[in-house]
Design a protein around this motif. Structure first.
Motif, PDB file in Angstrom:
ATOM      1  N   ASN A   9       0.691  -1.161  -0.025  1.00  0.00           N
ATOM      2  CA  ASN A   9      -0.017   0.107   0.125  1.00  0.00           C
ATOM      3  C   ASN A   9       0.980   0.940  -0.175  1.00  0.00           C
ATOM      4  OD1 ASN A   9      -1.796   2.122   0.364  1.00  0.00           O
ATOM      5  ND2 ASN A   9      -2.440   1.412   2.397  1.00  0.00           N
ATOM      6  N   LYS A  11       0.294   4.238  -0.372  1.00  0.00           N
ATOM      7  CA  LYS A  11      -0.494   5.455   0.191  1.00  0.00           C
ATOM      8  C   LYS A  11      -0.280   6.553  -0.642  1.00  0.00           C
ATOM      9  CE  LYS A  11      -0.228   3.547   4.847  1.00  0.00           C
ATOM     10  NZ  LYS A  11      -0.179   3.564   6.092  1.00  0.00           N
ATOM     11  N   HIS A  98      -9.548   0.935   4.341  1.00  0.00           N
ATOM     12  CA  HIS A  98      -8.312   1.111   5.110  1.00  0.00           C
ATOM     13  C   HIS A  98      -8.620   1.976   6.261  1.00  0.00           C
ATOM     14  CE1 HIS A  98      -4.470   2.272   6.215  1.00  0.00           C
ATOM     15  NE2 HIS A  98      -3.793   1.191   5.812  1.00  0.00           N
ATOM     16  N   GLU A 170      -5.913  -5.205  10.103  1.00  0.00           N
ATOM     17  CA  GLU A 170      -4.853  -4.059  10.421  1.00  0.00           C
ATOM     18  C   GLU A 170      -5.256  -3.504  11.762  1.00  0.00           C
ATOM     19  OE1 GLU A 170      -2.718  -3.086   6.584  1.00  0.00           O
ATOM     20  OE2 GLU A 170      -4.416  -1.654   6.927  1.00  0.00           O
ATOM     21  N   ALA A 174      -0.745  -0.802  15.281  1.00  0.00           N
ATOM     22  CA  ALA A 174       0.099  -0.929  14.467  1.00  0.00           C
ATOM     23  C   ALA A 174       0.511  -0.559  13.166  1.00  0.00           C
ATOM     24  CB  ALA A 174       0.163  -2.577  14.322  1.00  0.00           C
ATOM     25  N   ILE A 175      -0.249   0.432  12.883  1.00  0.00           N
ATOM     26  CA  ILE A 175      -0.176   0.795  11.294  1.00  0.00           C
ATOM     27  C   ILE A 175       0.854   2.171  11.327  1.00  0.00           C
ATOM     28  CG2 ILE A 175      -1.106   1.829   9.345  1.00  0.00           C
ATOM     29  CD1 ILE A 175      -3.594   0.048   9.964  1.00  0.00           C
ATOM     30  N   GLY A 176       1.847   2.018  10.972  1.00  0.00           N
ATOM     31  CA  GLY A 176       2.852   3.011  10.375  1.00  0.00           C
ATOM     32  C   GLY A 176       3.365   3.384  12.070  1.00  0.00           C
ATOM     33  N   GLY A 214      -1.787  -6.661   8.357  1.00  0.00           N
ATOM     34  CA  GLY A 214      -1.265  -5.420   8.169  1.00  0.00           C
ATOM     35  C   GLY A 214      -0.807  -4.584   9.369  1.00  0.00           C
ATOM     36  N   GLY A 215       0.275  -3.938   9.453  1.00  0.00           N
ATOM     37  CA  GLY A 215       0.518  -3.311  10.787  1.00  0.00           C
ATOM     38  C   GLY A 215       2.231  -3.556  10.913  1.00  0.00           C
ATOM     39  N   SER A 216       2.899  -2.757  10.313  1.00  0.00           N
ATOM     40  CA  SER A 216       4.518  -2.442  10.468  1.00  0.00           C
ATOM     41  C   SER A 216       5.034  -3.697  10.267  1.00  0.00           C
ATOM     42  CB  SER A 216       4.683  -2.038  11.782  1.00  0.00           C
ATOM     43  OG  SER A 216       4.311  -0.700  12.023  1.00  0.00           O
ATOM     44  N   VAL A 217       4.448  -4.586   9.206  1.00  0.00           N
ATOM     45  CA  VAL A 217       5.332  -5.634   8.709  1.00  0.00           C
ATOM     46  C   VAL A 217       6.468  -5.266   8.125  1.00  0.00           C
ATOM     47  CG1 VAL A 217       5.245  -7.653   6.893  1.00  0.00           C
ATOM     48  CG2 VAL A 217       3.102  -7.092   8.213  1.00  0.00           C
ATOM     49  N   LEU A 235      -0.451  -6.952   4.193  1.00  0.00           N
ATOM     50  CA  LEU A 235      -0.787  -5.650   3.583  1.00  0.00           C
ATOM     51  C   LEU A 235       0.512  -4.896   4.253  1.00  0.00           C
ATOM     52  CD1 LEU A 235      -2.575  -3.851   1.940  1.00  0.00           C
ATOM     53  CD2 LEU A 235      -4.133  -3.500   3.598  1.00  0.00           C
ATOM     54  N   VAL A 236       0.986  -4.404   3.245  1.00  0.00           N
ATOM     55  CA  VAL A 236       2.448  -3.813   3.691  1.00  0.00           C
ATOM     56  C   VAL A 236       2.587  -2.138   3.446  1.00  0.00           C
ATOM     57  CG1 VAL A 236       4.869  -3.699   3.572  1.00  0.00           C
ATOM     58  CG2 VAL A 236       3.659  -5.885   3.494  1.00  0.00           C
ATOM     59  N   GLY A 237       2.494  -1.242   4.236  1.00  0.00           N
ATOM     60  CA  GLY A 237       2.722   0.146   4.010  1.00  0.00           C
ATOM     61  C   GLY A 237       4.019   0.618   3.632  1.00  0.00           C
ATOM     62  N   GLY A 238       4.684   1.264   4.924  1.00  0.00           N
ATOM     63  CA  GLY A 238       6.018   1.747   4.614  1.00  0.00           C
ATOM     64  C   GLY A 238       7.110   0.728   3.743  1.00  0.00           C
TER      65      GLY A 238
HETATM   66  C1  PEP Z   1      -0.943  -0.167   5.805  1.00  0.00           C
HETATM   67  O1  PEP Z   1      -0.884   0.781   5.325  1.00  0.00           O
HETATM   68  O2  PEP Z   1      -1.958  -0.680   5.388  1.00  0.00           O
HETATM   69  C2  PEP Z   1       0.162  -0.571   6.958  1.00  0.00           C
HETATM   70  C3  PEP Z   1      -0.155  -1.819   7.453  1.00  0.00           C
HETATM   71  O3  PEP Z   1       1.123   0.329   6.785  1.00  0.00           O
HETATM   72  P1  PEP Z   1       2.387   0.205   7.629  1.00  0.00           P
HETATM   73  O4  PEP Z   1       3.016  -1.262   7.233  1.00  0.00           O
HETATM   74  O5  PEP Z   1       3.457   1.368   7.343  1.00  0.00           O
HETATM   75  O6  PEP Z   1       2.351  -0.158   9.033  1.00  0.00           O
END
Ligand code: PEP
Length: 253
Positions: A9, A11, A98, A170, A174-176, A214-217, A235-238
């Motif tokens: 993701n 973003k 999201h 998520e 834990a997100i970001g 998802g959440g800081s993977v 689901l991976v953000g950063g």
């Molecule tokens: C996300 O954007 O869905 C997410 C999980 O972000 P992050 O991996 O950066 O925590």
């Protein structure tokens, strides 16, 4: 069938060329051995989508997601993007619900259900996100919160429609944040979610549904998380913005 998925993701990040470069590098780095482990999805901003769709063209196993869709077919909704437009582009997935959309744009379970239905109507697979806040976790209401998000967001679908839905758990805390749920915490919720799917749609649907965490993977915690029996990927953000990290996560299975 292998139900594993790793979805990025992006973003609201990356200049246009940076996004295209990232997609092209991933398209050339990833191969059949990777796709035997997991399908990979790139959740790009709208303006990147045409170039990213082009970059992954012809690569079975590499797919593209929008990060949101509008719930109406078309019309006077300035600034919005429809499922019909995404379909015409060849974009196969859409992230829906999201926590940032829920939190900053007031998206409710009821609205998200209409978005999920609209996506499916146009052949776009929803990646439906849910998860509890820190406060909800601390006061012990994680299960009722995620149960309600599931029930109101996707359990109104019929079994065939639900077969095209990916669920992403998520936890908002834990997100970001760099704070990952422990594998035990994540597995506990995933097991609960799969159980809810079994109760509602039956055991086959529960076995087949993909449940992403998802959440800081990150590369350092992905293997442990993906080894949990009810976690089918992330689901991976950063970390999806960095080629090395995203590849390492995909290769963590
Ligand atoms: C996300 O954007 O869905 C997410 C999980 O972000 P992050 O991996 O950066 O925590």
């Amino acid at each position: 069938m292998n139900r594993n998925i790793v979805a990025g993701n992006w973003k609201m990040n990356l200049r246009l060329q940076e996004g295209f470069d990232l997609a092209h590098i991933l398209a050339s780095e990833l191969g059949p051995a990777d796709f035997a482990q997991a399908q990979v999805i790139l959740g790009a901003p709208y303006i990147h989508l045409p170039g990213v769709v082009e970059a992954v063209q012809g690569i079975a196993g590499l797919h593209v997601a929008a990060q949101n869709i509008h719930q109406e077919d078309r019309g006077a909704y300035t600034g919005e993007i429809s499922a019909e437009m995404l379909q015409s582009l060849g974009c196969g997935y859409a992230i829906i619900g999201h926590s940032e959309r829920r939190q900053y744009f007031g998206e409710t379970n009821a609205l998200l259900f209409t978005k999920v239905q609209k996506a499916l109507e146009y052949g776009i697979k929803p990646i439906y996100c849910l998860g509890e806040t820190l406060e909800e976790r601390e006061n012990g209401t994680t299960f009722p919160v995620v149960e309600r998000q599931l029930r109101e967001g996707v359990f109104g679908l019929n079994a065939e429609q639900f077969g095209s839905v990916v669920i992403a758990y998520e936890p908002i805390w834990a997100i970001g944040t760099g704070k990952t749920a422990t594998p035990e915490q994540a597995q506990e919720v995933h097991k609960f979610l799969r159980g809810q799917v079994a109760q509602h749609f039956g055991d086959d649907a529960a076995t087949q549904v993909t449940l992403l965490y998802g959440g800081s993977v990150k590369p350092k915690n992905a293997s442990e998380l993906f080894a949990c029996p009810d976690i089918d990927g992330g689901l991976v953000g950063g970390a999806s913005l960095k080629v090395e990290d995203f590849l390492a996560i995909i290769r963590s299975f």
